[in-house]
Design a protein around this motif. Structure first.
Motif, short mmCIF file in Angstrom:
data_model
loop_
_atom_site.label_atom_id
_atom_site.label_comp_id
_atom_site.label_asym_id
_atom_site.label_seq_id
_atom_site.Cartn_x
_atom_site.Cartn_y
_atom_site.Cartn_z
N PRO A 11 -34.11 -5.18 4.82
CA PRO A 11 -33.76 -6.17 3.81
C PRO A 11 -32.94 -5.49 2.70
O PRO A 11 -33.39 -4.51 2.10
N VAL A 12 -31.74 -5.99 2.49
CA VAL A 12 -30.87 -5.35 1.49
C VAL A 12 -30.25 -6.40 0.57
O VAL A 12 -29.14 -6.24 0.09
N GLY A 14 -31.73 -7.51 -2.29
CA GLY A 14 -32.27 -7.43 -3.65
C GLY A 14 -31.16 -7.23 -4.68
O GLY A 14 -30.05 -6.80 -4.35
N LEU A 15 -31.48 -7.54 -5.92
CA LEU A 15 -30.46 -7.46 -6.98
C LEU A 15 -30.31 -6.07 -7.59
O LEU A 15 -29.32 -5.78 -8.24
N GLY A 16 -31.30 -5.24 -7.40
CA GLY A 16 -31.22 -3.87 -7.93
C GLY A 16 -31.17 -3.81 -9.45
O GLY A 16 -30.46 -2.99 -10.03
N ARG A 18 -33.23 -2.68 -11.54
CA ARG A 18 -33.72 -1.44 -12.18
C ARG A 18 -32.63 -0.40 -12.26
O ARG A 18 -32.80 0.62 -12.90
N LYS A 28 -27.10 -1.28 -4.37
CA LYS A 28 -27.87 -0.05 -4.66
C LYS A 28 -28.06 0.79 -3.40
O LYS A 28 -28.17 2.00 -3.47
N GLU A 29 -28.03 0.13 -2.24
CA GLU A 29 -28.20 0.86 -0.98
C GLU A 29 -27.00 1.75 -0.68
O GLU A 29 -27.06 2.60 0.19
N GLN A 106 -29.57 -13.73 3.20
CA GLN A 106 -30.61 -14.41 2.45
C GLN A 106 -29.87 -15.13 1.31
O GLN A 106 -29.30 -14.46 0.45
N PRO A 109 -32.25 -14.42 -3.61
CA PRO A 109 -33.31 -13.39 -3.53
C PRO A 109 -34.68 -13.94 -3.93
O PRO A 109 -35.13 -13.79 -5.05
N LEU A 110 -35.32 -14.60 -2.96
CA LEU A 110 -36.60 -15.27 -3.24
C LEU A 110 -37.80 -14.36 -3.00
O LEU A 110 -38.93 -14.81 -3.07
N GLY A 111 -37.52 -13.10 -2.68
CA GLY A 111 -38.62 -12.15 -2.47
C GLY A 111 -38.52 -11.48 -1.12
O GLY A 111 -37.83 -11.96 -0.21
N LEU A 112 -39.23 -10.35 -1.00
CA LEU A 112 -39.19 -9.56 0.24
C LEU A 112 -39.67 -10.38 1.45
O LEU A 112 -39.07 -10.33 2.52
N LEU A 132 -37.71 -0.58 4.15
CA LEU A 132 -37.10 -0.89 2.86
C LEU A 132 -36.25 0.33 2.50
O LEU A 132 -36.80 1.42 2.24
N PRO A 133 -34.94 0.16 2.54
CA PRO A 133 -34.09 1.35 2.45
C PRO A 133 -34.09 2.03 1.09
O PRO A 133 -33.66 3.18 0.99
N ASP A 134 -34.61 1.36 0.06
CA ASP A 134 -34.76 2.03 -1.24
C ASP A 134 -35.62 3.29 -1.10
O ASP A 134 -35.47 4.24 -1.84
P1 UTP Z 1 -37.18 -4.41 -4.63
O1 UTP Z 1 -38.01 -5.27 -5.47
O2 UTP Z 1 -37.34 -2.95 -4.74
O3 UTP Z 1 -35.63 -4.70 -4.78
O4 UTP Z 1 -37.33 -4.90 -3.13
P2 UTP Z 1 -34.84 -5.37 -5.94
O5 UTP Z 1 -35.33 -6.76 -6.17
O6 UTP Z 1 -33.40 -5.21 -5.58
O7 UTP Z 1 -35.21 -4.39 -7.13
P3 UTP Z 1 -35.11 -4.50 -8.70
O8 UTP Z 1 -36.53 -4.53 -9.15
O9 UTP Z 1 -34.31 -5.71 -9.08
O10 UTP Z 1 -34.42 -3.22 -9.11
C1 UTP Z 1 -37.59 -4.06 -2.02
C2 UTP Z 1 -36.60 -4.31 -0.92
O11 UTP Z 1 -36.54 -5.68 -0.59
C3 UTP Z 1 -35.22 -6.17 -0.67
C4 UTP Z 1 -34.48 -5.22 -1.59
O12 UTP Z 1 -33.09 -5.20 -1.28
C5 UTP Z 1 -35.18 -3.90 -1.29
O13 UTP Z 1 -34.63 -3.28 -0.14
N1 UTP Z 1 -35.26 -7.56 -1.16
C6 UTP Z 1 -36.04 -7.86 -2.23
C7 UTP Z 1 -34.52 -8.53 -0.52
O14 UTP Z 1 -33.80 -8.25 0.46
N2 UTP Z 1 -34.59 -9.81 -0.98
C8 UTP Z 1 -35.35 -10.14 -2.04
O15 UTP Z 1 -35.39 -11.35 -2.39
C9 UTP Z 1 -36.08 -9.14 -2.68
#
Ligand code: UTP
Length: 301
Positions: A11-12, A14-16, A18, A28-29, A106, A109-112, A132-134
């Protein structure tokens, strides 16, 4: 006879947040740890565990990542003409020929948990690895992911990697409930999972890190789209339901995990891999040992 684990989901989307401002226009990946983007570490780990199909769940602004795993025809041509064969190999062979790559999006970004659900159509009715590639995992014993795959294939039980987390960080993790059992030979049976509990309510200090081998049954629970902690569809909540039907095990991390979605973890990963590198390591140490550098660093410390 259990099914083989052939597919891995990354899953990549996320908004990143942080890692702003770096992640304003850059996924961020794709931030580099020494000389490779963060995502490549996890992909190499999956390949070393025998994965044959890679599924990226991407979102807006992630095209740099797609390009990274594609063939760069113009660059390859230029490198070939210049006789830069080592560099040509680096850009041409990011993935072996026999590995298939799929992308799905996706929408928001509705969550992991929601991101994982987006991969359902491609994964189908078979077990899969989720990375989770982070998280970059440096394992003392080669690749732990391979051990997790083997454990799934032997038992048919889902597996998750865990690490012991300090009390003040428990609120940032999904926590495994071992019902008081001790970790034995690096393994512990999970009886429940709790997403981001308060330290005083946490059933253990075993925090889930970003490596899973999951039964496809998880998709049925994700499909319920229950909104959990932080207003997101949480994978941990679906795992907590799966566990009521099937045994689930925790694999204690034997090595080092770097959370590269976090500025400190990212710098630690860079230092660690740079200092271990045969060419960069000695030069970096030499730099750090210079008196005027030590003086400067002591002022800012
Ligand atoms: P994180 O919570 O670490 O990613 O999710 P984030 O939301 O990018 O982080 P911050 O807090 O805003 O900095 C863990 C993994 O799940 C993916 C992220 O890309 C990451 O690899 N993810 C998270 C999604 O693909 N979709 C989402 O809706 C949320």
């Amino acid at each position: 006879m259990t099914q083989k684990v052939r597919k891995a989901v990354f899953p990549v989307a996320g908004l990143g947040t942080r890692f702003l401002p770096a992640t304003k226009s850059m996924p961020k990946e794709m931030l580099t740890v020494v000389d490779k983007p963060v995502i490549q570490y996890a992909v190499e780990e999956a390949l070393a565990a025998g994965i044959e199909e890679i599924i990226f769940v991407t979102g807006r602004g992630k095209s740099a990542l797609e390009n990274h795993f594609d063939k760069p025809y113009e660059l390859s041509d230029a490198l070939r003409k210049k006789g830069k064969m080592k560099e040509l190999d680096m850009v041409e062979n990011v993935l072996p020929e026999n590995v298939r790559v799929y992308y799905t999006r996706q929408g928001a970004p509705l969550g992991l948990g929601h991101a994982v659900l987006c991969a359902r159509g491609i994964v189908g009715n078979e077990p899969f690895a989720l990375l989770l590639p982070d998280d970059i995992i440096y394992s003392n014993q080669g690749t732990m992911l391979k051990d997790m795959v083997d454990a799934y294939e032997e038992t048919g039980c889902s597996q998750v990697m865990v690490q012991e987390v300090p009390t003040d960080r428990i609120k940032n993790y999904g926590i495994l409930d071992p019902k008081g059992a001790e970790v034995k030979n690096g393994r512990v049976q999970a009886h429940a999972f709790v997403e981001k509990p308060k330290p005083e309510d946490a059933p253990s200090n075993l925090g889930v890190v970003g490596r899973y081998i999951l039964s496809p049954r998880i998709f049925d629970f994700l499909e319920e789209k229950v909104v959990g902690a932080g207003g997101e569809i949480q994978l941990t909540d679906a795992m907590d339901k799966l566990i009521q039907e099937q045994d689930f095990y925790g694999f204690l991390l034997d090595g080092q995990r770097f959370d590269c979605g976090d500025k400190v973890g990212f710098q630690q990963a860079n230092l660690f891999y740079a200092l271990k590198d045969d060419y960069i390591g000695p030069r970096l140490r030499e730099f750090l040992e210079q008196e005027h550098i030590k003086n400067e660093l002591s002022k800012t410390a």
